[in-house]
Design an enzyme around this catalytic site. Structure first.
Site, PDB file in Angstrom:
ATOM      1  N   SER A 164      33.890   5.199 -94.266  1.00 45.82           N
ATOM      2  CA  SER A 164      33.810   3.906 -94.950  1.00 45.82           C
ATOM      3  C   SER A 164      32.330   3.587 -95.168  1.00 45.82           C
ATOM      4  CB  SER A 164      34.523   2.807 -94.149  1.00 45.82           C
ATOM      5  OG  SER A 164      34.100   2.813 -92.815  1.00 45.82           O
ATOM      6  N   GLU A 193      29.397   0.519 -96.050  1.00 46.80           N
ATOM      7  CA  GLU A 193      29.123  -0.929 -96.059  1.00 46.80           C
ATOM      8  C   GLU A 193      27.986  -1.249 -97.027  1.00 46.80           C
ATOM      9  OE1 GLU A 193      29.148  -2.931 -92.251  1.00 46.80           O
ATOM     10  OE2 GLU A 193      27.327  -4.014 -92.819  1.00 46.80           O
ATOM     11  N   HIS A 226      33.854  -8.778 -95.286  1.00 41.00           N
ATOM     12  CA  HIS A 226      33.388  -9.344 -94.015  1.00 41.00           C
ATOM     13  C   HIS A 226      33.577 -10.850 -94.121  1.00 41.00           C
ATOM     14  CE1 HIS A 226      30.691  -5.811 -92.627  1.00 41.00           C
ATOM     15  NE2 HIS A 226      31.565  -5.380 -93.508  1.00 41.00           N
ATOM     16  N   ARG A 271      32.075 -13.638 -85.863  1.00 43.26           N
ATOM     17  CA  ARG A 271      31.526 -14.969 -85.629  1.00 43.26           C
ATOM     18  C   ARG A 271      30.374 -15.205 -86.596  1.00 43.26           C
ATOM     19  NH1 ARG A 271      27.510 -16.234 -80.791  1.00 43.26           N
ATOM     20  NH2 ARG A 271      26.215 -15.146 -82.292  1.00 43.26           N
ATOM     21  N   ASP A 274      26.064 -15.205 -87.538  1.00 41.11           N
ATOM     22  CA  ASP A 274      24.890 -15.918 -87.006  1.00 41.11           C
ATOM     23  C   ASP A 274      24.452 -16.905 -88.062  1.00 41.11           C
ATOM     24  OD1 ASP A 274      24.435 -14.366 -84.575  1.00 41.11           O
ATOM     25  OD2 ASP A 274      23.977 -12.728 -85.945  1.00 41.11           O
ATOM     26  N   ALA A 293      34.443 -14.928 -82.603  1.00 40.43           N
ATOM     27  CA  ALA A 293      35.250 -14.140 -83.546  1.00 40.43           C
ATOM     28  C   ALA A 293      36.724 -14.129 -83.120  1.00 40.43           C
ATOM     29  CB  ALA A 293      34.704 -12.716 -83.629  1.00 40.43           C
ATOM     30  N   LYS A 333      39.131 -10.251 -78.453  1.00 43.14           N
ATOM     31  CA  LYS A 333      39.238 -10.217 -79.925  1.00 43.14           C
ATOM     32  C   LYS A 333      40.389  -9.327 -80.346  1.00 43.14           C
ATOM     33  CE  LYS A 333      34.810  -8.959 -80.936  1.00 43.14           C
ATOM     34  NZ  LYS A 333      33.514  -8.847 -81.633  1.00 43.14           N
ATOM     35  N   GLN A 343      28.345  -1.815 -83.868  1.00 41.98           N
ATOM     36  CA  GLN A 343      26.933  -1.951 -84.239  1.00 41.98           C
ATOM     37  C   GLN A 343      26.357  -0.540 -84.225  1.00 41.98           C
ATOM     38  OE1 GLN A 343      24.571  -3.079 -85.862  1.00 41.98           O
ATOM     39  NE2 GLN A 343      24.632  -5.117 -84.920  1.00 41.98           N
ATOM     40  N   GLN A 386      11.828  -1.191 -91.431  1.00 37.06           N
ATOM     41  CA  GLN A 386      13.116  -1.895 -91.575  1.00 37.06           C
ATOM     42  C   GLN A 386      13.987  -1.648 -90.335  1.00 37.06           C
ATOM     43  OE1 GLN A 386      15.919  -0.160 -94.395  1.00 37.06           O
ATOM     44  NE2 GLN A 386      15.773  -2.037 -95.577  1.00 37.06           N
ATOM     45  N   PHE A 404      15.409  -4.549 -87.791  1.00 35.77           N
ATOM     46  CA  PHE A 404      16.842  -4.756 -87.572  1.00 35.77           C
ATOM     47  C   PHE A 404      17.205  -4.553 -86.108  1.00 35.77           C
ATOM     48  CE2 PHE A 404      18.363  -3.402 -92.072  1.00 35.77           C
ATOM     49  CZ  PHE A 404      17.997  -4.640 -92.542  1.00 35.77           C
ATOM     50  N   HIS A 461      31.608   4.905 -90.128  1.00 37.53           N
ATOM     51  CA  HIS A 461      31.291   3.798 -91.039  1.00 37.53           C
ATOM     52  C   HIS A 461      29.779   3.839 -91.283  1.00 37.53           C
ATOM     53  CE1 HIS A 461      31.817  -0.293 -92.722  1.00 37.53           C
ATOM     54  NE2 HIS A 461      30.667  -0.591 -92.128  1.00 37.53           N
TER      55      HIS A 461
HETATM   56  P1  FAD Z   1      31.726 -12.511 -81.098  1.00 36.02           P
HETATM   57  O1  FAD Z   1      32.659 -11.399 -80.882  1.00 36.02           O
HETATM   58  O2  FAD Z   1      32.285 -13.892 -81.160  1.00 36.02           O
HETATM   59  O3  FAD Z   1      30.625 -12.439 -79.949  1.00 36.02           O
HETATM   60  C1  FAD Z   1      29.436 -13.201 -80.034  1.00 36.02           C
HETATM   61  C2  FAD Z   1      28.865 -13.408 -78.635  1.00 36.02           C
HETATM   62  O4  FAD Z   1      29.690 -14.312 -77.910  1.00 36.02           O
HETATM   63  C3  FAD Z   1      28.792 -12.140 -77.784  1.00 36.02           C
HETATM   64  O5  FAD Z   1      27.619 -12.209 -77.029  1.00 36.02           O
HETATM   65  C4  FAD Z   1      30.016 -12.218 -76.888  1.00 36.02           C
HETATM   66  O6  FAD Z   1      29.831 -11.548 -75.651  1.00 36.02           O
HETATM   67  C5  FAD Z   1      30.153 -13.729 -76.694  1.00 36.02           C
HETATM   68  N1  FAD Z   1      31.542 -14.169 -76.521  1.00 36.02           N
HETATM   69  C6  FAD Z   1      32.594 -13.856 -77.284  1.00 36.02           C
HETATM   70  N2  FAD Z   1      33.707 -14.481 -76.836  1.00 36.02           N
HETATM   71  C7  FAD Z   1      33.326 -15.219 -75.764  1.00 36.02           C
HETATM   72  C8  FAD Z   1      34.005 -16.111 -74.896  1.00 36.02           C
HETATM   73  N3  FAD Z   1      35.309 -16.371 -75.012  1.00 36.02           N
HETATM   74  N4  FAD Z   1      33.297 -16.709 -73.908  1.00 36.02           N
HETATM   75  C9  FAD Z   1      31.959 -16.456 -73.763  1.00 36.02           C
HETATM   76  N5  FAD Z   1      31.267 -15.624 -74.574  1.00 36.02           N
HETATM   77  C10 FAD Z   1      31.939 -15.022 -75.567  1.00 36.02           C
HETATM   78  N6  FAD Z   1      26.840 -10.744 -89.491  1.00 36.02           N
HETATM   79  C11 FAD Z   1      26.937 -11.500 -90.624  1.00 36.02           C
HETATM   80  O7  FAD Z   1      26.406 -12.610 -90.675  1.00 36.02           O
HETATM   81  N7  FAD Z   1      27.611 -11.032 -91.733  1.00 36.02           N
HETATM   82  C12 FAD Z   1      28.237  -9.834 -91.727  1.00 36.02           C
HETATM   83  O8  FAD Z   1      28.842  -9.447 -92.721  1.00 36.02           O
HETATM   84  C13 FAD Z   1      28.178  -9.021 -90.541  1.00 36.02           C
HETATM   85  N8  FAD Z   1      28.818  -7.836 -90.467  1.00 36.02           N
HETATM   86  C14 FAD Z   1      28.810  -7.130 -89.288  1.00 36.02           C
HETATM   87  C15 FAD Z   1      29.553  -5.960 -89.204  1.00 36.02           C
HETATM   88  C16 FAD Z   1      29.564  -5.208 -88.033  1.00 36.02           C
HETATM   89  C17 FAD Z   1      30.389  -3.940 -87.968  1.00 36.02           C
HETATM   90  C18 FAD Z   1      28.812  -5.640 -86.915  1.00 36.02           C
HETATM   91  C19 FAD Z   1      28.792  -4.826 -85.654  1.00 36.02           C
HETATM   92  C20 FAD Z   1      28.079  -6.827 -86.980  1.00 36.02           C
HETATM   93  C21 FAD Z   1      28.080  -7.596 -88.149  1.00 36.02           C
HETATM   94  N9  FAD Z   1      27.388  -8.799 -88.260  1.00 36.02           N
HETATM   95  C22 FAD Z   1      27.451  -9.542 -89.423  1.00 36.02           C
HETATM   96  C23 FAD Z   1      26.601  -9.305 -87.128  1.00 36.02           C
HETATM   97  C24 FAD Z   1      27.403 -10.317 -86.273  1.00 36.02           C
HETATM   98  O9  FAD Z   1      27.791 -11.427 -87.046  1.00 36.02           O
HETATM   99  C25 FAD Z   1      26.515 -10.761 -85.116  1.00 36.02           C
HETATM  100  O10 FAD Z   1      26.298  -9.690 -84.235  1.00 36.02           O
HETATM  101  C26 FAD Z   1      26.979 -12.011 -84.396  1.00 36.02           C
HETATM  102  O11 FAD Z   1      25.919 -12.426 -83.533  1.00 36.02           O
HETATM  103  C27 FAD Z   1      28.201 -11.808 -83.510  1.00 36.02           C
HETATM  104  O12 FAD Z   1      29.353 -11.716 -84.240  1.00 36.02           O
HETATM  105  P2  FAD Z   1      30.700 -11.201 -83.515  1.00 36.02           P
HETATM  106  O13 FAD Z   1      31.773 -11.298 -84.494  1.00 36.02           O
HETATM  107  O14 FAD Z   1      30.471  -9.894 -82.882  1.00 36.02           O
HETATM  108  O15 FAD Z   1      30.859 -12.353 -82.399  1.00 36.02           O
END
Ligand code: FAD
Length: 276
Positions: free
Chosen positions: A6, A8, A67, A97, A99, A113, A155, A166, A202, A206, A256
């Site tokens: 896949s 991205e 996404h 989730r 940022d 998330a 999740k 990641q 870069q 990142f 990916h």
């Molecule tokens: P989560 O899974 O919610 O985790 C975030 C943090 O919260 C982690 O530290 C986790 O340990 C903690 N946490 C989760 N659940 C709990 C709970 N119940 N209690 C306490 N702590 C908890 N970013 C973008 O803005 N746009 C994109 O399109 C994008 N695509 C991505 C694609 C991939 C494959 C990856 C790996 C990352 C991507 N990101 C993207 C980055 C991502 O949004 C960030 O890493 C963000 O900080 C975390 O998102 P998450 O969905 O992993 O969050």
């Protein structure tokens, strides 16, 4: 090599960027991707561009994953966007989730998330295949490695079908993560995310932001090349092809590629893998 691939992309900001991306996609489609995904900016920064690029990919006859990040969003907005995506024919989401860009306050009706995954399932049943993010080297904001692992499991239990990691350079961190997740009773495919090394600065930027560790020997070699982009690219191709070979031999469920909207490095890595 017979492995689901896949690719991205991020939504381009200019008409020239959009045209370059169309050409990159056409080159990459030769590798018959299982799907192509498009990133999504939290806080409204790139959402129109994301949906537009997803629409183009679908119109090109290729499955697209959108996404979708929830930080700062309300349930009403998310509900509306899910309806739009269903009407567009999107069948796959990467639920995140996200940022918030600096300057945005907290707020919104989703914290993690896992809240978004549960909401998507409650609202749309099985309309979407849901991917989530995985962090073999631990998410930078996690309270601990163990808490992060449990958050990942949460999740999946909320309804995710599979995960994309990641990017990482330490394959052992990935193997360990998969083993630990399985020991907690979760057995969804966890596809490694691979970042081709295109530019040294870069990559350093990142990696500092997302918590992906660049091993010392790779960092030092890259620094040693200075502005010699040909050597950086050549070294990067060797390192990343080697990593993919290891992962393939270990039986990963797919790869990916974080293409950075460029086809050349990803194409060269796939070509090398197919020749081995
Ligand atoms: P989560 O899974 O919610 O985790 C975030 C943090 O919260 C982690 O530290 C986790 O340990 C903690 N946490 C989760 N659940 C709990 C709970 N119940 N209690 C306490 N702590 C908890 N970013 C973008 O803005 N746009 C994109 O399109 C994008 N695509 C991505 C694609 C991939 C494959 C990856 C790996 C990352 C991507 N990101 C993207 C980055 C991502 O949004 C960030 O890493 C963000 O900080 C975390 O998102 P998450 O969905 O992993 O969050």
């Amino acid at each position: 090599m017979n492995l689901p691939l896949s690719f991205e992309f991020f939504p381009p900001k200019t008409p020239e960027g959009a045209e370059k991306l169309r050409m990159a996609r056409q080159a990459l489609y030769a590798h018959k991707p299982e799907f192509c995904s498009v990133t999504f900016g939290a806080g409204g920064s790139t959402q129109d561009g994301t949906f537009g690029t997803v629409g183009e990919i679908l119109a090109e006859g290729v499955p697209a994953a959108c996404h979708f990040s929830c930080v700062g969003a309300t349930k009403a907005t998310v509900r509306q966007q899910l309806t739009t995506l269903q009407i567009m024919g999107v069948k796959r989401l990467v639920a995140l989730r996200g940022d918030l860009p600096s300057g945005y306050g907290a707020g919104g009706e989703f914290h993690y998330a896992s809240d978004l995954v549960a909401f998507i399932r409650a609202e749309t049943g099985d309309a979407f295949r849901i991917e989530v993010a995985a962090y073999p080297e631990v998410h930078p904001q996690a309270r601990s490695a163990d808490a992060d692992l449990k958050a990942f499991v949460q999740k999946v239990k909320a309804g995710a079908d599979s995960a994309i990691t990641q990017y990482f350079f330490n394959a052992d961190a990935y193997y360990r993560f998969v083993d630990d997740v399985q020991a907690l009773g979760v057995d969804v495919p966890i596809v490694p995310g691979i970042m081709p090394i295109i530019s040294s600065t870069q990559l350093m930027r990142f990696s500092d932001a997302c918590g992906a560790e660049i091993p010392r020997w790779i960092r030092l070699r890259l620094q040693g090349f200075g502005d010699d982009t040909a050597s950086i690219k050549s070294f990067g191709l060797d390192v990343i092809t080697g990593l993919c070979e290891q992962l393939y031999a270990a039986g990963v469920p797919g790869i990916h590629f974080y293409t950075m909207n460029q086809a050349a490095a990803t194409t060269e890595i796939i070509g090398r893998l197919q020749r081995t």
